[in-house]
Design a protein around this motif. Structure first.
Motif, PDB file in Angstrom:
ATOM      1  N   ALA A 148      24.760  71.002  30.933  1.00 50.03           N
ATOM      2  CA  ALA A 148      25.461  72.301  31.233  1.00 50.03           C
ATOM      3  C   ALA A 148      23.935  72.933  30.434  1.00 50.03           C
ATOM      4  CB  ALA A 148      26.593  72.883  30.429  1.00 50.03           C
ATOM      5  N   GLU A 149      23.477  72.976  29.247  1.00 56.56           N
ATOM      6  CA  GLU A 149      22.793  73.661  29.135  1.00 56.56           C
ATOM      7  C   GLU A 149      21.046  73.557  29.748  1.00 56.56           C
ATOM      8  OE1 GLU A 149      23.988  71.115  26.599  1.00 56.56           O
ATOM      9  OE2 GLU A 149      25.247  73.114  26.455  1.00 56.56           O
ATOM     10  N   GLU A 150      20.649  71.820  30.243  1.00 54.22           N
ATOM     11  CA  GLU A 150      19.591  71.454  30.799  1.00 54.22           C
ATOM     12  C   GLU A 150      19.512  72.513  32.552  1.00 54.22           C
ATOM     13  OE1 GLU A 150      20.434  67.102  31.175  1.00 54.22           O
ATOM     14  OE2 GLU A 150      18.962  66.661  29.196  1.00 54.22           O
ATOM     15  N   LEU A 151      20.550  72.086  32.982  1.00 53.00           N
ATOM     16  CA  LEU A 151      21.305  73.288  34.438  1.00 53.00           C
ATOM     17  C   LEU A 151      20.880  74.770  34.167  1.00 53.00           C
ATOM     18  CD1 LEU A 151      23.536  71.119  35.755  1.00 53.00           C
ATOM     19  CD2 LEU A 151      21.778  70.676  36.117  1.00 53.00           C
ATOM     20  N   GLU A 152      20.807  74.905  33.247  1.00 52.23           N
ATOM     21  CA  GLU A 152      21.113  76.627  32.504  1.00 52.23           C
ATOM     22  C   GLU A 152      19.506  76.968  32.753  1.00 52.23           C
ATOM     23  OE1 GLU A 152      23.002  78.055  29.277  1.00 52.23           O
ATOM     24  OE2 GLU A 152      25.470  77.425  30.422  1.00 52.23           O
ATOM     25  N   GLU A 153      18.946  75.522  31.673  1.00 51.25           N
ATOM     26  CA  GLU A 153      16.633  76.030  31.920  1.00 51.25           C
ATOM     27  C   GLU A 153      16.862  75.806  32.958  1.00 51.25           C
ATOM     28  OE1 GLU A 153      15.728  73.182  29.258  1.00 51.25           O
ATOM     29  OE2 GLU A 153      16.767  74.196  27.159  1.00 51.25           O
ATOM     30  N   LYS A 154      16.959  74.825  34.297  1.00 49.90           N
ATOM     31  CA  LYS A 154      17.133  75.315  35.873  1.00 49.90           C
ATOM     32  C   LYS A 154      16.746  76.162  36.878  1.00 49.90           C
ATOM     33  CE  LYS A 154      15.974  70.299  35.909  1.00 49.90           C
ATOM     34  NZ  LYS A 154      16.163  68.197  36.292  1.00 49.90           N
ATOM     35  N   GLY A 155      17.953  77.242  35.594  1.00 52.59           N
ATOM     36  CA  GLY A 155      17.881  77.869  36.797  1.00 52.59           C
ATOM     37  C   GLY A 155      19.230  78.261  37.651  1.00 52.59           C
ATOM     38  N   VAL A 156      20.138  76.884  37.512  1.00 61.26           N
ATOM     39  CA  VAL A 156      21.054  76.428  38.589  1.00 61.26           C
ATOM     40  C   VAL A 156      22.299  77.620  38.178  1.00 61.26           C
ATOM     41  CG1 VAL A 156      23.310  75.514  39.344  1.00 61.26           C
ATOM     42  CG2 VAL A 156      20.984  74.747  38.662  1.00 61.26           C
ATOM     43  N   PRO A 157      23.515  78.135  39.183  1.00 62.13           N
ATOM     44  CA  PRO A 157      24.419  79.273  38.871  1.00 62.13           C
ATOM     45  C   PRO A 157      25.229  78.668  37.994  1.00 62.13           C
ATOM     46  CG  PRO A 157      23.835  78.927  41.779  1.00 62.13           C
ATOM     47  CD  PRO A 157      22.827  78.230  40.520  1.00 62.13           C
TER      48      PRO A 157
END
Length: 195
Positions: free
Chosen positions: A16-25
């Motif tokens: 979840a952290e990696e996806l948040e860093e990539k800007g995914v909603p």
């Protein structure tokens, strides 16, 4: 932005952290994580062995145990015989009772020995206190102090000396003479003494 080629990179795992860093909603993050969990479950269920599958090592171990187990009989079987060293009979129980009585006797005797040793210690302590009381009385006499008040002296009750139970004093013999009541206990009078 979304993760480019998320469907094509089906094998890659994201946190979840990696996806948040990539800007995914956040909605997409939950969807991607759910898909990853479903893929893991499918892989896990695909690797699950069939219900009828038996591990060859387990089968070999069970066969070896059956071959080398020997002739084992249940105690409820008609042909079961109790081994000699496990059989119980009256003689063994009698011997066991005698050993128990001996051990109880030795425990009682050990307790009595310790009790009498404590009583002897108490007698020695009483003797010491009596000697000290005599010394105090002597000092009081030398100093000319009032000697009308007696110095305390310990006493030991007769209940601590059960061996004296059958000792009879001359006063008790005289009180039990013909014509007097026995021991003052109201047992009646002795009218005649057998000869």
């Amino acid at each position: 932005g979304t993760v480019a080629g998320a469907e094509g990179e089906a094998e890659q795992e994201y946190t979840a952290e990696e996806l948040e860093e990539k800007g995914v909603p956040k909605g997409e993050i939950r969807k991607i994580l759910r898909q990853q969990r479903q893929r893991k479950w499918k892989q896990l269920l695909a690797s699950k062995p069939d219900d009828k599958y038996e591990d060859p090592k387990d089968v070999a171990a069970m066969e070896l145990a059956k071959l080398h187990m020997g002739d084992y009989k249940l105690k409820t079987a008609d042909n079961y015989k109790v081994p000699d060293h496990l059989r119980i009979n009256a003689d063994k129980k009698r011997r066991q009772m005698v050993l128990l009585e001996e051990s109880v006797y030795s425990i009682k005797m050990g307790f009595n020995d310790r009790f009498l040793a404590l009583r002897d210690l108490k007698q020695r302590m009483k003797t010491n206190v009596d000697a000290w009381s005599d010394r105090i009385a002597d000092i009081n006499d030398e100093l000319g102090l009032d000697t009308t008040t007696a110095v305390w002296r310990p006493t030991l009750p007769d209940s601590e000396f059960p061996e004296r139970r059958f000792e009879v004093s001359n006063a008790e013999v005289d009180s039990a003479a013909p014509g007097s009541s026995v021991g003052g206990r109201g047992r009646g009078t002795i009218t005649s003494v057998p000869t």
